[in-house]
Write a protein that holds these residues in place. Structure first.
Motif, short mmCIF file in Angstrom:
data_model
loop_
_atom_site.label_atom_id
_atom_site.label_comp_id
_atom_site.label_asym_id
_atom_site.label_seq_id
_atom_site.Cartn_x
_atom_site.Cartn_y
_atom_site.Cartn_z
N LEU A 5 58.43 81.91 79.68
CA LEU A 5 58.80 83.25 79.24
C LEU A 5 59.99 83.77 80.04
O LEU A 5 60.03 83.69 81.26
CB LEU A 5 57.63 84.21 79.39
N SER A 6 60.97 84.31 79.32
CA SER A 6 62.16 84.86 79.96
C SER A 6 62.61 86.11 79.20
O SER A 6 62.95 86.03 78.01
CB SER A 6 63.29 83.82 79.96
N LEU A 7 62.58 87.25 79.88
CA LEU A 7 63.01 88.50 79.25
C LEU A 7 64.47 88.42 78.83
O LEU A 7 64.87 88.98 77.80
CB LEU A 7 62.80 89.68 80.20
N GLU A 9 66.13 85.72 77.83
CA GLU A 9 66.23 84.92 76.60
C GLU A 9 65.68 85.68 75.40
O GLU A 9 66.24 85.61 74.31
CB GLU A 9 65.49 83.58 76.77
N ILE A 10 64.58 86.41 75.61
CA ILE A 10 64.00 87.21 74.52
C ILE A 10 65.00 88.28 74.08
O ILE A 10 65.24 88.47 72.88
CB ILE A 10 62.68 87.87 74.98
N THR A 13 68.02 86.69 72.29
CA THR A 13 67.64 86.29 70.93
C THR A 13 67.53 87.50 70.03
O THR A 13 68.01 87.50 68.89
CB THR A 13 66.29 85.54 70.95
N TYR A 131 67.63 78.16 74.22
CA TYR A 131 66.49 78.93 74.71
C TYR A 131 65.16 78.22 74.43
O TYR A 131 65.06 77.36 73.55
CB TYR A 131 66.45 80.32 74.07
N GLU A 132 64.14 78.66 75.18
CA GLU A 132 62.78 78.15 74.97
C GLU A 132 62.23 78.70 73.65
O GLU A 132 62.50 79.84 73.28
CB GLU A 132 61.87 78.57 76.13
N ASN A 135 60.41 82.15 73.63
CA ASN A 135 61.30 83.31 73.75
C ASN A 135 62.02 83.60 72.44
O ASN A 135 62.22 84.77 72.08
CB ASN A 135 62.32 83.07 74.86
N GLY A 139 61.65 87.08 70.23
CA GLY A 139 62.85 87.82 69.82
C GLY A 139 62.90 88.01 68.32
O GLY A 139 63.27 89.08 67.82
#
Length: 195
Positions: A5-7, A9-10, A13, A131-132, A135, A139
């Motif tokens: 989880l990455s804010l 990246e979210i 996106t 990105y993962e 994430n 998004g």
């Protein structure tokens, strides 16, 4: 999963998809369709769009290749639909006759190509390289929630903006939509002939 989880990246996106989908810019299109008596089902439209995004994200090129279709051809087909919608908005005439169906216009053209258009689908798939997956999906989900809110409260948004502003926006975004359709067409038609 929590480690993935990455804010950042979210949020990235979300911004990319929000800019491409441009649900607020499509409000005049939805109003135009509604004024012609077209029934819009927010849950069905956003649900179908979500399925399109996730489906193409998972299978992507394989699905199109199954039918012998490449992404440029898919994009050109979507541009033709956008092109017709733009002319309807600019000229104020019905080109596509509304056919009575249970889904109304929720699937075509709202879910595709207005929300999950070729450009948005292509951009969404391409995010996978950076990105993962978790994430990207979060998004996308945030965008779908906003899309649902706009469609669900279209009457209130229209009332707040006023009919005069809606009329001007309809003509303005009709030209913008036409330009988008031309760009989408031109950017992919050469790839078809040289592919």
């Amino acid at each position: 999963m929590l480690q993935a989880l990455s804010l950042k990246e979210i949020f990235s996106t979300f911004l990319v998809m929000f800019a491409i989908i441009d649900i607020t810019g499509s409000i005049p299109i939805f109003v135009s369709m509604r004024d012609k008596g077209t029934k819009i089902k927010p849950f069905q439209a956003t649900g179908a769009a979500l399925l399109l995004f996730v489906g193409f994200f998972i299978v992507g090129d394989q699905l199109l290749k199954l039918f012998g279709i490449d992404m440029p051809s898919f994009a050109v087909a979507g541009s033709v639909v956008l092109f017709i919608l733009a002319f309807e908005m600019i000229l104020g005439r019905d080109i596509i006759k509304n056919e009575p169906t249970s889904s109304g216009a929720s699937i075509v053209p709202i879910a595709f190509p207005l929300i999950a258009g070729p450009g948005a689908i292509t951009a969404f798939i391409s995010l996978h390289a950076e990105y993962e997956t978790v994430n990207i999906m979060i998004g996308l989900a945030l965008n779908i929630v906003i899309d649902f809110f706009v469609l669900r409260h279209l009457d209130k948004i229209t009332h707040w903006l006023g009919q005069d502003i809606i009329y001007v926006l309809r003509k303005f975004f009709g030209v913008i939509l036409l330009a988008m359709a031309v760009k989408l067409f031109a950017g992919n038609i050469m790839a078809i002939f040289h592919g």
